[in-house]
Structure formats: structure tokens, C-alpha cells
Design a protein around this motif. Structure first.
Motif, mmCIF file in Angstrom:
data_model
loop_
_atom_site.group_PDB
_atom_site.id
_atom_site.type_symbol
_atom_site.label_atom_id
_atom_site.label_comp_id
_atom_site.label_asym_id
_atom_site.label_seq_id
_atom_site.Cartn_x
_atom_site.Cartn_y
_atom_site.Cartn_z
ATOM 1 N N HIS A 84 41.584 50.934 11.203
ATOM 2 C CA HIS A 84 40.779 49.837 10.668
ATOM 3 C C HIS A 84 40.375 50.240 9.256
ATOM 4 O O HIS A 84 40.660 51.356 8.834
ATOM 5 C CB HIS A 84 39.526 49.609 11.524
ATOM 6 C CG HIS A 84 39.811 49.376 12.981
ATOM 7 N ND1 HIS A 84 39.991 48.129 13.518
ATOM 8 C CD2 HIS A 84 39.954 50.238 14.015
ATOM 9 C CE1 HIS A 84 40.228 48.230 14.822
ATOM 10 N NE2 HIS A 84 40.219 49.505 15.152
ATOM 11 N N GLU A 129 42.011 46.263 7.303
ATOM 12 C CA GLU A 129 43.330 46.782 7.663
ATOM 13 C C GLU A 129 43.767 46.049 8.923
ATOM 14 O O GLU A 129 43.017 46.049 9.918
ATOM 15 C CB GLU A 129 43.233 48.293 7.931
ATOM 16 C CG GLU A 129 44.542 48.956 8.314
ATOM 17 C CD GLU A 129 45.529 49.008 7.153
ATOM 18 O OE1 GLU A 129 45.144 49.499 6.080
ATOM 19 O OE2 GLU A 129 46.660 48.551 7.344
ATOM 20 N N PHE A 130 44.946 45.469 8.894
ATOM 21 C CA PHE A 130 45.378 44.669 10.037
ATOM 22 C C PHE A 130 45.391 45.529 11.305
ATOM 23 O O PHE A 130 46.019 46.578 11.354
ATOM 24 C CB PHE A 130 46.762 44.074 9.795
ATOM 25 C CG PHE A 130 47.207 43.227 10.948
ATOM 26 C CD1 PHE A 130 46.627 41.994 11.189
ATOM 27 C CD2 PHE A 130 48.173 43.679 11.831
ATOM 28 C CE1 PHE A 130 47.006 41.224 12.270
ATOM 29 C CE2 PHE A 130 48.559 42.916 12.922
ATOM 30 C CZ PHE A 130 47.972 41.680 13.134
ATOM 31 N N CYS A 131 44.658 45.059 12.328
ATOM 32 C CA CYS A 131 44.500 45.892 13.520
ATOM 33 C C CYS A 131 44.809 45.136 14.807
ATOM 34 O O CYS A 131 44.564 45.629 15.899
ATOM 35 C CB CYS A 131 43.085 46.465 13.557
ATOM 36 S SG CYS A 131 41.795 45.232 13.391
ATOM 37 N N HIS A 185 42.017 40.739 14.108
ATOM 38 C CA HIS A 185 41.621 41.470 12.890
ATOM 39 C C HIS A 185 40.709 40.615 12.002
ATOM 40 O O HIS A 185 39.708 41.092 11.480
ATOM 41 C CB HIS A 185 42.892 41.891 12.139
ATOM 42 C CG HIS A 185 42.707 42.124 10.682
ATOM 43 N ND1 HIS A 185 41.994 43.202 10.192
ATOM 44 C CD2 HIS A 185 43.120 41.425 9.602
ATOM 45 C CE1 HIS A 185 41.999 43.148 8.869
ATOM 46 N NE2 HIS A 185 42.654 42.085 8.490
ATOM 47 N N MET A 188 36.946 40.551 12.830
ATOM 48 C CA MET A 188 36.270 41.842 12.913
ATOM 49 C C MET A 188 35.408 42.004 11.663
ATOM 50 O O MET A 188 35.718 42.764 10.756
ATOM 51 C CB MET A 188 37.310 42.966 13.025
ATOM 52 C CG MET A 188 36.701 44.311 13.318
ATOM 53 S SD MET A 188 37.989 45.522 13.671
ATOM 54 C CE MET A 188 37.029 47.033 13.532
HETATM 55 CU CU1 CUA Z 1 39.927 46.211 12.551
HETATM 56 CU CU2 CUA Z 1 41.384 44.950 11.201
#
Ligand code: CUA
Length: 411
Positions: free
Chosen positions: A180, A226-228, A232, A235
């Protein structure tokens, strides 16, 4: 008969050509005046860290403006000076020009160097060693929420970070699952939270750190950068920069909710010794608090909700509420939940209506969330043969309303 469009027919009689050409620019200037408050603005820094990044941005901006001006002046001059005129023959043909070649190589190279110097300075300034009196917060990224643990105070919270104004902060960044990134544009970031994998004996886990000093109180909006995974975008987080007294009050309130004294050192945290400094830090002192009667007891619905949360449902398996037997660590810590302004990691306002809707069907708001709803068809939740979620809570609507009232009363 050909009919020209109305703007062609009427346009020429109207405004002078120059003014017509300038209209889009005037409109842009006018619209810029409508600019409102942007809670995630990088050009409105409120920490030393954000200030450094912003000053870098301003420097690069003026270099690009200089380049723009040079290019436009040269272009205009060429267009006017060398435009084709009646009777002109073929212009003089040129192959290569040493002076120009050197000029357009050396010029940009100098500009790149002049940008690189402050950039490298900024990198070192924002990676400086941990300051002694800094408030340490251990930030853990989860899919899809934020955990904040204060080792010095022994406090854990989620999604809404409290910080005292004018005190240096050291955020220790790690993740429980995937990468992240912590980003609160007006305060600092983006810096990655990497999954902390097992380390060998004697090795330190490799956390990222983020240091800054908040300069102004207020509520600041942030976002995972950050793509999670599928949620995402949901978040988000909020940072409440408060006065020192308000911050201390919040910490005290966290402990008061269990009617206990603030311990000199949080139990079971090796990290504490390393960060506690010389022991004069205020949070480390033993503060006696008397058990404040909880606002839960004033509301019959909240009392009923407490019974559902603690005794009838499995909420406590994942969530912790200080002063109660609920000590789950899988989901967000819900102590003082009623103080939070937002719900489900910053995606909606924290009120009874939204909270009930969230408890009934979290997946509706946040795809991929771990929290189970009150009902769902288990078959549809099986991904690659593995059930993605915890079993449904099976709460009825009255129970949900009661749990919501209980959680909102926690403050
Ligand atoms: Cu956690 Cu994107």
C-alpha cells in the motif's frame, strides 16, 4: 444553397479577432477564480515535509515556464520572419548547425542539473534520521483499511490518525498483505507500506519511515496511493491534527473507556523501549484516570447493542474495543469509534444510517472486503474453492440498529 453554421455567419461581425482568440484564456482565468477547497491538494503544504516537496514543484514549474517562453518566442519569430511571401524562391537549404546543436544540448543539460540539485537535497532532507522527541506511530496497511498503533502510548486505532500539532512525527510503515502507499497530500507521502516478511535471526524488519511535523491543526484527507486490489480506491484515511491538550485528552479517553490507568510502558511491545527515550515523554508518564461512566449506559438501544456485539454475535472475534472482552485483531480497533468522522476507511460519513447499511452489506460499499454481512449466499463468495469471507453474522435489522447505536456511543 449552402448554409454556413450560425457561428460562422455572425462571428465576424462580433468581437475583434484578438479578443475572440483570447476568450478561452479569459474563461480559464475566470474559472480558476471558482477554485474551492481541495482537501487533497499538494500545493497547500501544512508540514515541513510537504513544504519541501512543494518548493521543488514550484522550482520545476518556473523552469518549465522559462522553457515555454523561449520556445514560444522562437516559434513566433520564425513564423513571422520566415513565412512564405509571393515571389519568394526556394529558401536557403541548411544541413546541420554546430552552434544550434551545442546550444540545444547544453541548455537543457544545465536545466536538468539545476533541477537535480534541489531534488537530491529534498531526497536527503526527507530521509533524515529519526528525531529524538518524535511521536512514533506504527502504520499498517491492510486490504482495505489503515491500522495506527502508538507504541509509546499503547493505543491502537484505525483509519483516523490523531497527531499533536508542532511535534515531529515518525510513521513506521508496513503492510500485512500487499503493498500500500501512505499519502496525505497536505502532510506527506507518497511512501510505500511493504509487506513485512519473516526476517532472519538478528535482522531488523525493513520498514519504510516517514517523518514530518504538522504545522497547523485541522482534518486532513489521505488516500492509499498504490493499487492494492478491487477496493484500492476505497482505502482512504483522515488525519486529525489536534492541539497537544486535545491529543492527550484523546489518548486518556482511549484508556478511560476501560477505566484503567495509562501504563508507563505498553505491555508486550519490545519496540517501546527503543522509542520511549529518556522516559520524560508525557505519554509515558503514569496518568491516573477514574472510570468515566460510558455514554453507552445512557441509551437503552446502545446497551442492547453492546449485548449483541459482545455476547450474541461474533464481532469480537475480529474487532477490539478497550474495556470489553472484545479483543480481536483481524479488523479495525473500534475503541472510541463514535469520535470518528468517517466510516469504512474514509468512504462515507459516520452516522447511524450509513453504519447500519455497512453492517448489513459491507460488500456493497467495498468489494473484496473481509467483513461479513448479515446474510449472504456462501456459494457466490467462493473464489478458487476458498470462501473469501467469514461466515455471515445473521443479525436481524433490530440487532444491526442496536449495534450501530452501541458503536456510535463509544466516545
Ligand atoms: Cu491500499 Cu491501495
Amino acid at each position: 444553397m449552402r448554409v454556413s453554421p450560425h457561428w460562422k455567419r455572425n462571428g465576424r461581425k462580433g468581437l475583434p479577432t484578438l479578443l475572440r482568440a483570447a476568450l478561452p484564456l479569459l474563461a480559464l482565468a475566470l474559472l480558476a477564480g471558482c477554485a474551492g477547497e481541495y482537501p487533497q491538494s499538494t500545493i497547500d503544504p501544512r508540514t515541513d515535509f510537504a513544504e519541501i516537496i512543494h518548493s521543488l514543484y514550484v522550482q520545476v514549474f518556473w523552469w518549465t515556464m522559462l522553457i515555454l517562453a523561449v520556445v514560444w518566442v522562437a516559434l513566433t519569430w520564425v513564423i513571422v520572419r520566415f513565412r512564405a511571401r509571393p515571389g519568394d524562391g526556394t529558401p536557403k537549404q541548411i544541413r546541420g548547425h554546430l552552434g544550434l546543436e551545442i546550444g540545444w544540448t547544453v541548455g537543457p543539460a544545465i536545466i536538468v542539473v539545476l533541477i537535480a540539485i534541489p531534488t537530491i537535497q529534498a531526497v536527503f532532507e526527507t530521509q533524515r534520521p529519526l528525531s529524538e522527541d518524535a511521536l512514533v506511530v506504527e502504520v499498517t496497511g491492510h486490504r482495505f483499511w489503515w491500522e495506527f498503533h502508538y507504541p509509546e502510548q499503547g493505543v491502537t486505532t484505525a483509519n483516523e490518525l490523531w497527531l499533536p500539532v508542532d511535534r515531529p512525527v515518525s510513521l513506521r510503515l508496513g503492510a500485512s498483505d500487499v503493498i500500500h502507499s501512505f499519502w496525505v497530500p497536505m502532510l506527506g507521502g507518497k511512501r510505500d507500506l511493504n509487506p513485512i516478511v519473516a526476517v532472519r535471526e538478528g535482522e531488523e524488519p525493513r520498514y519504510n519511515w516517514l517523518f514530518f511535523t504538522p504545522q497547523e491543526t485541522g482534518l486532513y484527507m489521505g488516500q492509499c496511493a498504490e493499487f492494492c486490489g478491487e477496493s484500492h480506491a476505497f482505502m482512504a484515511m483522515r488525519v486529525n491534527v489536534a492541539t497537544e491538550a486535545e491529543f492527550d485528552g484523546w489518548v486518556e479517553g482511549w484508556f478511560a473507556s476501560r477505566g484503567a490507568a495509562i501504563p508507563a510502558e505498553a505491555p508486550g511491545e519490545e519496540a517501546d523501549a527503543a522509542h520511549a527515550g529518556d522516559g520524560t515523554a508525557e505519554g509515558g508518564a503514569m496518568v491516573q484516570t477514574t472510570a468515566i461512566p460510558s455514554s453507552v449506559d445512557e441509551d437503552p438501544l446502545a446497551v442492547q447493542g453492546r449485548d449483541v456485539f459482545l455476547n450474541q454475535a461474533t464481532c469480537g472475534a475480529c474487532h477490539a474495543i478497550q474495556g470489553t472482552p472484545a479483543q480481536g485483531r483481524i479488523g479495525p480497533d473500534l475503541t472510541q469509534f463514535g469520535l470518528r468522522t468517517s466510516l469504512a476507511a474514509g468512504i462515507m460519513e459516520n452516522n447511524a444510517e450509513n453504519l447500519a447499511a455497512w453492517i448489513i452489506d459491507p460488500e456493497r460499499f467495498k468489494p473484496g472486503v473481509n467483513m461479513p454481512g448479515t446474510q449472504y449466499d456462501m456459494e457466490s463468495r467462493i473464489v478458487a474453492g476458498v470462501p473469501r469471507f467469514w461466515p455471515a453474522t445473521n443479525l436481524d435489522e433490530a440487532q444491526v440498529r442496536a449495534v450501530a447505536a452501541y458503536l456510535l456511543s463509544l466516545k
